[in-house]
Design a protein around this motif. Sequence first.
Motif, PDB file in Angstrom:
ATOM      1  N   GLY A 247       0.818  -1.202   0.000  1.00 21.73           N
ATOM      2  CA  GLY A 247       0.000   0.000   0.000  1.00 21.73           C
ATOM      3  C   GLY A 247       0.849   1.248   0.000  1.00 21.73           C
ATOM      4  N   THR A 248       0.207   2.397   0.195  1.00 18.95           N
ATOM      5  CA  THR A 248       0.871   3.696   0.113  1.00 18.95           C
ATOM      6  C   THR A 248       0.463   4.565   1.287  1.00 18.95           C
ATOM      7  OG1 THR A 248       0.935   3.601  -2.302  1.00 18.95           O
ATOM      8  CG2 THR A 248       1.206   5.760  -1.294  1.00 18.95           C
ATOM      9  N   LEU A 249       1.456   5.251   1.874  1.00 20.12           N
ATOM     10  CA  LEU A 249       1.217   6.196   2.955  1.00 20.12           C
ATOM     11  C   LEU A 249       1.865   7.531   2.623  1.00 20.12           C
ATOM     12  CD1 LEU A 249       2.022   3.971   6.085  1.00 20.12           C
ATOM     13  CD2 LEU A 249      -0.243   4.513   5.167  1.00 20.12           C
ATOM     14  N   ASN A 250       1.140   8.610   2.857  1.00 21.19           N
ATOM     15  CA  ASN A 250       1.708   9.958   2.815  1.00 21.19           C
ATOM     16  C   ASN A 250       1.980  10.398   4.249  1.00 21.19           C
ATOM     17  OD1 ASN A 250       1.576  10.561  -0.098  1.00 21.19           O
ATOM     18  ND2 ASN A 250      -0.631  10.403   0.204  1.00 21.19           N
ATOM     19  N   VAL A 251       3.109  11.057   4.461  1.00 23.86           N
ATOM     20  CA  VAL A 251       3.552  11.399   5.807  1.00 23.86           C
ATOM     21  C   VAL A 251       3.699  12.909   5.911  1.00 23.86           C
ATOM     22  CG1 VAL A 251       5.264  10.949   7.604  1.00 23.86           C
ATOM     23  CG2 VAL A 251       4.811   9.205   5.858  1.00 23.86           C
ATOM     24  N   ASP A 252       3.085  13.526   6.930  1.00 23.34           N
ATOM     25  CA  ASP A 252       3.188  14.976   7.079  1.00 23.34           C
ATOM     26  C   ASP A 252       4.436  15.344   7.883  1.00 23.34           C
ATOM     27  OD1 ASP A 252       2.640  14.574   9.774  1.00 23.34           O
ATOM     28  OD2 ASP A 252       0.587  15.317   9.669  1.00 23.34           O
ATOM     29  N   GLU A 253       4.607  16.636   8.163  1.00 16.63           N
ATOM     30  CA  GLU A 253       5.821  17.106   8.829  1.00 16.63           C
ATOM     31  C   GLU A 253       5.942  16.608  10.264  1.00 16.63           C
ATOM     32  OE1 GLU A 253       5.830  21.323   8.519  1.00 16.63           O
ATOM     33  OE2 GLU A 253       6.272  21.343   6.363  1.00 16.63           O
ATOM     34  N   GLN A 254       4.834  16.230  10.874  1.00 15.36           N
ATOM     35  CA  GLN A 254       4.871  15.672  12.233  1.00 15.36           C
ATOM     36  C   GLN A 254       5.056  14.153  12.229  1.00 15.36           C
ATOM     37  OE1 GLN A 254       2.358  18.119  11.403  1.00 15.36           O
ATOM     38  NE2 GLN A 254       3.922  19.510  12.207  1.00 15.36           N
ATOM     39  N   GLY A 255       5.237  13.561  11.049  1.00 18.17           N
ATOM     40  CA  GLY A 255       5.436  12.123  10.962  1.00 18.17           C
ATOM     41  C   GLY A 255       4.164  11.313  11.010  1.00 18.17           C
ATOM     42  N   ILE A 256       3.003  11.953  10.863  1.00 19.83           N
ATOM     43  CA  ILE A 256       1.728  11.255  10.936  1.00 19.83           C
ATOM     44  C   ILE A 256       1.367  10.710   9.551  1.00 19.83           C
ATOM     45  CG2 ILE A 256      -0.735  11.480  11.426  1.00 19.83           C
ATOM     46  CD1 ILE A 256      -0.021  13.690  13.401  1.00 19.83           C
ATOM     47  N   PRO A 257       1.171   9.396   9.423  1.00 20.70           N
ATOM     48  CA  PRO A 257       0.860   8.807   8.117  1.00 20.70           C
ATOM     49  C   PRO A 257      -0.628   8.854   7.796  1.00 20.70           C
ATOM     50  CG  PRO A 257       1.152   7.068   9.731  1.00 20.70           C
ATOM     51  CD  PRO A 257       1.370   8.368  10.461  1.00 20.70           C
ATOM     52  N   THR A 258      -0.919   8.987   6.503  1.00 16.58           N
ATOM     53  CA  THR A 258      -2.281   8.924   5.990  1.00 16.58           C
ATOM     54  C   THR A 258      -2.286   8.035   4.757  1.00 16.58           C
ATOM     55  OG1 THR A 258      -2.789  11.156   6.776  1.00 16.58           O
ATOM     56  CG2 THR A 258      -4.239  10.242   5.095  1.00 16.58           C
ATOM     57  N   GLY A 259      -3.213   7.075   4.697  1.00 21.83           N
ATOM     58  CA  GLY A 259      -3.287   6.197   3.534  1.00 21.83           C
ATOM     59  C   GLY A 259      -3.834   4.844   3.918  1.00 21.83           C
ATOM     60  N   GLU A 260      -3.604   3.868   3.041  1.00 20.20           N
ATOM     61  CA  GLU A 260      -4.119   2.515   3.250  1.00 20.20           C
ATOM     62  C   GLU A 260      -3.041   1.477   2.959  1.00 20.20           C
ATOM     63  OE1 GLU A 260      -5.788   4.561   0.889  1.00 20.20           O
ATOM     64  OE2 GLU A 260      -7.015   5.430   2.498  1.00 20.20           O
ATOM     65  N   ILE A 261      -3.027   0.442   3.763  1.00 19.26           N
ATOM     66  CA  ILE A 261      -2.165  -0.715   3.554  1.00 19.26           C
ATOM     67  C   ILE A 261      -3.062  -1.949   3.473  1.00 19.26           C
ATOM     68  CG2 ILE A 261      -0.322  -2.165   4.464  1.00 19.26           C
ATOM     69  CD1 ILE A 261       0.695   0.524   3.630  1.00 19.26           C
TER      70      ILE A 261
END
Length: 333
Positions: A247-261
Amino acid sequence: MLRLVRVLLILAALWSLYWFAAAYGLRASVSGWFTAREAEGWQADYAEIETSGFPLRHRTRLAAPALADPATGTAWRADWLAFDSPAIWPGRQTLHFADTPQRLSYFDQTAVIEAKGMSADLHLAPGVALELERMALTSGPWTLQQEEEPLAEAESLVLEMVQTDTPETYRIAASAGEFTPGTTLRQVLRPSSALPRSFETAQVEMTVAFDKTWDRSALEDRRPQPQRVDLRLAELHWGELRLFAAGTLNVDEQGIPTGEIAIKAENWREMLAMAQAAGALPPRAVEPAARVLGMLAGLGGNPAALDAQLNFRDGYVALGPIPLGPAPRLILR
């Protein structure tokens, strides 16, 4: 004939002059780097430095190197560390690590690594930044211990990191042969006695986009941070347990991932029991989780195999409709 001999002698003298000048430059660069880190407040020292390998290679060996970065709380020390490169181009470095115990610390936690034949091949781009083009870390049998308790061991380790056409993006692959969880980890997971001692397969392949390239500033300044993780395949085989993920995750500047695996698990009920034993799943959530996962597995036609999805949203992670708690922060210290 005499003229040829003279030419060869001149070339040999020039090459010798270059070799010794380059060897001096390598030693000066290494010692200068340690001095610069000390000026920044690090502990950065070694007992002795020496160079050999004339005439075709440069082998620079540090005795008793020790590094500690107070900003991140990380520290490392070993009995020795050796750099080996072709004399013609020092940007193709091979690092050889000591077979004796190495100590890696994070604040007050210290792990002891002991590995046979551990080395890292580094391909660095020309220039003062020393941008990483490729790294391949390999090792024979290795063990990881903490407070004299074994955490994990394996018969081999392969880690490869290769720069893509986009300089900030790297392909990363890792595998460990005959990976064996230590006594402490097995007690935490409480697997069934039917599971073998070692994993048959433990490997991962992914592409990671960082916020900057990996170069010398990764040690001197800050680590590059992941912005996007494309997990092509993570695969674990442990007896009758099979786990696949992609799957794919996008990571913001605080290291919080968003996406699906997306995950596929065979013999998922054993995994659920292990998650409960490890404290990853509250006891009150076990029965509802088993009921929902059983329904999802039944929809796939095989009650023992589960096809589901890990959803990362707003700092939390859920397995399908089942909330698991806060998502891990993807931050490299």
